[in-house]
Design an enzyme around this catalytic site. Structure first.
Site, PDB file in Angstrom:
ATOM      1  N   GLU A 670       0.795  -1.218   0.000  1.00  0.00           N
ATOM      2  CA  GLU A 670       0.000   0.000   0.000  1.00  0.00           C
ATOM      3  C   GLU A 670       0.830   1.272   0.000  1.00  0.00           C
ATOM      4  OE1 GLU A 670       1.220  -1.290   3.810  1.00  0.00           O
ATOM      5  OE2 GLU A 670      -0.357  -2.266   2.701  1.00  0.00           O
ATOM      6  N   ASP A 671       2.132   1.180  -0.164  1.00  0.00           N
ATOM      7  CA  ASP A 671       2.960   2.372  -0.054  1.00  0.00           C
ATOM      8  C   ASP A 671       3.090   3.042  -1.419  1.00  0.00           C
ATOM      9  OD1 ASP A 671       4.394   4.251   1.200  1.00  0.00           O
ATOM     10  OD2 ASP A 671       5.986   2.949   1.917  1.00  0.00           O
ATOM     11  N   THR A 672       1.984   3.663  -1.896  1.00  0.00           N
ATOM     12  CA  THR A 672       1.903   4.206  -3.246  1.00  0.00           C
ATOM     13  C   THR A 672       1.559   5.690  -3.195  1.00  0.00           C
ATOM     14  OG1 THR A 672       1.112   2.053  -4.004  1.00  0.00           O
ATOM     15  CG2 THR A 672       0.840   3.896  -5.516  1.00  0.00           C
ATOM     16  N   VAL A 673       2.139   6.449  -4.131  1.00  0.00           N
ATOM     17  CA  VAL A 673       1.872   7.882  -4.241  1.00  0.00           C
ATOM     18  C   VAL A 673       1.415   8.175  -5.666  1.00  0.00           C
ATOM     19  CG1 VAL A 673       2.863  10.189  -4.156  1.00  0.00           C
ATOM     20  CG2 VAL A 673       3.578   8.470  -2.486  1.00  0.00           C
TER      21      VAL A 673
END
Length: 852
Positions: A670-673
């Site tokens: 989930e570590d998305t930008v």
């Protein structure tokens, strides 16, 4: 010695004795798991059954309860934040946060393995050093025990999470509470005219109130969303990751186990004291103490290995000296006396086989414990599925019953609730609860030992002339100084922006990464992929077992690709081609195109069921076919063909869930930008980037400050699979920027974050816009659901109405709360006619929409 063990092993290795050990382990685990029941109650419950048994069988049953009980307390502590036993208090500090972070299986696995290793190490200490430690512990008279307790009280500084003053106040309050009631000389203190206070406060109701009641109060007051993300309910036990965690904890396990066994050998101390000391020492020895209390494996290991090691240590004074270290050992000693066996030094000479059988039974109990815990861990974890509105009264009932049966006293139940409210209010005020409990646990014993010491010798300087007592006082001073220095270092790191939990208003600085970015600005791509920066990254990756070379870095080159697209409701939807999953968003939209737009409510069970099933079918295709097109045949045209969409659409049954689908294993990420920009000339950019898992691989290049992603986790290890790992190959990845086109012009750049959810999120967002006529923000805010690949359950956000949930369940869907908010999104709508740009940003993340 070997012959003794062989004979003892034969004595124990019969079906009846083994069954009794297994039964005891199960009873102990259950007793430890239920908050308020405790190991003592479990032992007391089985004690009468030993009357008709042989000494060996009676001890085997009790040893099983003992070993199981000390490990069982971890379950409720990790899953509910409520310690099942006093000796598992510190397990809560990191086990519960790790479970809330979506890793309950990892937390439970680490705890079980640490508990197992702690038991084995303490058994080795018992066998090798038992008689020696027993003789040494005879030197612990009131002066030494007083000094030891003072040393234990200095742990307040280290267990106050930076709030040392509040921790000292809480500890002082705990010490004051122990002075309520009669003292050693029969003087009544602080009873306030209430007769029930004459006996003081029992530890168990106080502990249950402070931890269990206050935790349940916090859970009940939390919002639905917070409760939905409390604990991941689909337990996956990552055995490989657990083993990797434990390989890094060798020193921690050994140190904590030795502390546990040593403290266990001292009469009047026990698992709770060992628990606090081991946790504190692990934190002091850590290079990242600020992460303790936030879900770090080190804290779980220190707690569980020490409290389980107490088991072996507690046998030392009981067997060698005939002095039980605590109540469970006193009951164990009662079994021996009941059968005419007197514990003490002569027992090793008169009953060597029985001594050996105790050793073997403890070893077998440890084996049974780890097997039982791993076999039934998933069932233990199911407690988190129970809604808090149901769970809270049930847990409180167990707690109240546990408090009542301790003395058959209703007053203890009131004590539970009073201290529960007090603990809740203290927590709200930022006062740490651990020092309060530590003060209560140690206060009474401190007073008794201090007064006994003065009765034996009124000269107070004796405390400093006895070597052992003086050693503990010196250690206490060192502990306080170390805690103050560590607290100052942590505060300095927070001020410098180096902590993973900066305070509000702190400036976060990463000077090495800043230097790297400046080098890229000055020297371009070559400054990053060649030269000193690349050398640093390659060297660091290789130190972690990576196969990267300077040639690999130098060969990196970006490429321009032809986007793929489909038409949906008159719009052209563009996505990046494989190896990304944008093709899956288009496939879902192709399936939805066969249904009439609108027709049902946007939050109806019928609509959500249709999109859940379309997503499941599309992701099944993804996991079978999507890979690096440079090294695998990815049939893009066939996947986006109307015939393929019609075939998949025909498999969607409006009346029930389609089962089975091929099982798929997918990592959580989930570590998305995502960022989208439209300038005044209507040039549009849709950009997305990701480290994949939170903090990627967790590997940071020391000189450049670069954090590496872990995209390699998406490779398949199945030979012949299109996405099978291979040299120079790119894995399937989840990030997919999107673009809506109309009449050859950009109409809307958009993106949805959330790992595997992104393809579903694209289709859901566009369907909200073009099927149901919602505006941009409404389309983003509409409650979401997601059937994650590899799971039989559907994650649904808490704001989906109850009647819709019931409708989905009637169609065969198992619904669960998501471990965190489902995705995030950004979009800009370009109105070419009016020239207006409309931006929207998702409340689920920290995005914002700005225009100028």
């Amino acid at each position: 010695m070997l012959e003794l063990f062989m004979t003892a092993f034969i004595e124990v290795s019969n079906l009846q004795t083994l069954t009794l050990i297994l039964t005891g382990v199960i009873v102990g685990i259950i007793g430890g798991t239920v908050p308020g029941f405790t190991v003592v109650m479990a032992i007391l419950m089985v004690f009468p059954f030993t009357f008709a048994m042989t000494p060996m069988n009676g001890l085997a049953l009790m040893i099983g309860v003992f070993a199981g009980g000390y490990s069982g307390g971890m379950v409720s502590g990790i899953m509910l934040g409520i310690p099942g036993t006093p000796s598992s208090i510190t397990t809560v500090y990191d086990g519960y946060p790790m479970a809330k972070n979506g890793e309950p299986g990892r937390a439970l696995g680490i705890a079980v393995l640490a508990s197992f290793l702690g038991t084995l190490i303490s058994l080795a200490i018992l066998i090798m050093f038992g008689p020696l430690i027993a003789r040494y512990s005879l030197n612990f008279r009131p002066w030494e025990i007083t000094a030891l307790i003072v040393f234990a009280l200095t742990l307040v500084a280290g267990l106050s999470n930076g709030a040392i003053l509040k921790g000292l106040i809480a500890a002082a309050l705990g010490l004051f509470i122990t002075m309520v009631g009669y003292d050693r000389n029969g003087n009544l203190r602080y009873d306030f005219g209430i007769s029930s206070l004459s006996s003081g406060f029992e530890l168990l109701p106080v502990m249950i109130g402070v931890f269990a009641f206050s935790q349940l109060m916090r859970n009940l007051e939390s919002s639905d969303q917070e409760r939905a993300t409390k604990v991941e309910t689909r337990i996956h036990i990552p055995y490989g990751l657990i083993m990797l965690d434990m390989l890094k904890q060798k020193v921690n396990v050994l140190r904590s186990s030795v502390i546990g066994a040593t403290i266990g050998a001292l009469p009047g101390t026990g698992g709770t004291v060992a628990n606090f000391i081991s946790y504190d020492q692990a934190k002091k020895a850590s290079r990242r103490p600020e992460r303790y209390g936030k879900g770090i494996p080190d804290g779980i290991v220190a707690s569980e290995s020490s409290n389980s090691a107490v088991v072996g240590g507690a046998f030392i004074p009981t067997l060698a000296l005939g002095i039980p270290g605590d109540l469970p050992m006193a009951i164990m000693m009662g079994v021996l006396i009941l059968h005419g066996i007197s514990p003490g030094p002569l027992m090793f000479q008169q009953n060597p086989i029985l001594i050996g059988s105790i050793y073997v039974s403890l070893f077998i109990a440890a084996i049974f414990m780890i097997i039982t815990m791993f076999l039934f861990m998933r069932w233990f974890a199911r407690v988190s599925l129970v809604p808090i509105e149901i769970l809270a009264p049930l847990v409180l009932l167990f707690c109240a019953v546990g408090a009542f049966v301790l003395n058959n006293n209703t007053f203890d139940v009131w004590v539970l609730f009073i201290f529960g409210i007090m603990g809740y209010l203290m927590d709200k005020a930022g006062v740490p609860l651990t020092p309060l409990i530590l003060g209560i646990i140690l206060g009474s014993n401190l007073e008794q030992q201090f007064i006994r010491a003065l009765e034996l010798d009124s000269n107070w300087t004796t405390f400093f002339t006895r070597p052992i007592a003086l050693t503990f006082f010196v250690l206490a001073a060192v502990s306080v100084i170390a805690a103050i220095r560590q607290n100052r270092r942590m505060n300095q790191r927070i001020r410098d922006g180096q902590s993973d939990a900066p305070r509000v208003g702190a400036l976060h600085r990463q000077p090495r990464l800043a230097n790297t970015l400046q080098a890229i600005a000055d020297g371009g791509k070559r400054a990053f992929y060649e030269g000193p920066l690349a050398e640093d990254m390659v060297r660091h990756l290789q130190s972690h077992g990576g196969l990267h070379t300077m040639e690999d870095f130098a060969a990196v080159a970006g490429e321009y690709v032809e986007p793929i697209h489909s038409r949906f409701r008159g719009m052209d939807i563009y996505e990046c081609p494989p190896n990304g999953q944008g093709i899956i968003a288009l496939l879902i939209l192709n399936m939805l195109s066969g249904y009439e737009p609108g027709g049902v409510e946007p939050l109806s069970a019928e609509r959500l069921h249709r999109e859940i099933e379309a997503g499941r079918l599309a992701y099944n295709v993804r996991n079978a076919l999507v890979a690096d097109p440079a090294q695998a045949n990815v049939p893009i045209d066939w996947m986006l063909s109307e015939a393929h969409a019609e075939t998949l659409r025909g498999r969607i049954d409006p009346q029930r869930r389609l089962d089975p689908l091929p099982a798929v294993t997918a990592p959580v990420n989930e570590d998305t930008v995502y960022i989208t920009v439209v300038d005044r000339d209507r040039n549009a950019v849709s950009f997305i980037n990701s480290l994949f898992s939170p903090y990627g691989s967790g590997i940071v290049s020391p000189k450049s400050g670069v954090l590496f992603h872990n995209r390699g986790r998406s490779f398949s290890f199945q030979p012949g699979h299109p996405n099978a790992i291979a040299p120079g190959k790119r894995p399937l990845h989840s990030i997919i920027p999107g673009m809506v086109m109309e009449n050859g012009r950009a109409r809307m750049p958009f993106g949805v974050m959330g790992g595997h959810y992104q393809a579903t999120g694209h289709a859901y967002f566009l369907s909200n816009l073009f099927d149901y006529g919602l505006d941009l923000q409404e389309a983003m805010d509409l409650p979401r659901m997601f059937s994650e690949p590899g799971s039989d359950a559907v994650q649904v956000e808490s704001t989906i109405p109850a009647e819709v949930r019931e409708g989905l369940q009637a169609l065969g869907h198992q619904l669960i709360a998501p471990p965190r908010a489902i995705g995030g999104s950004q979009a800009i709508w370009i109105d070419w006619e009016s020239g207006v740009l409309t931006g929207a940003s998702d409340h689920r993340k920290d995005g914002c929409a700005l225009g100028y």
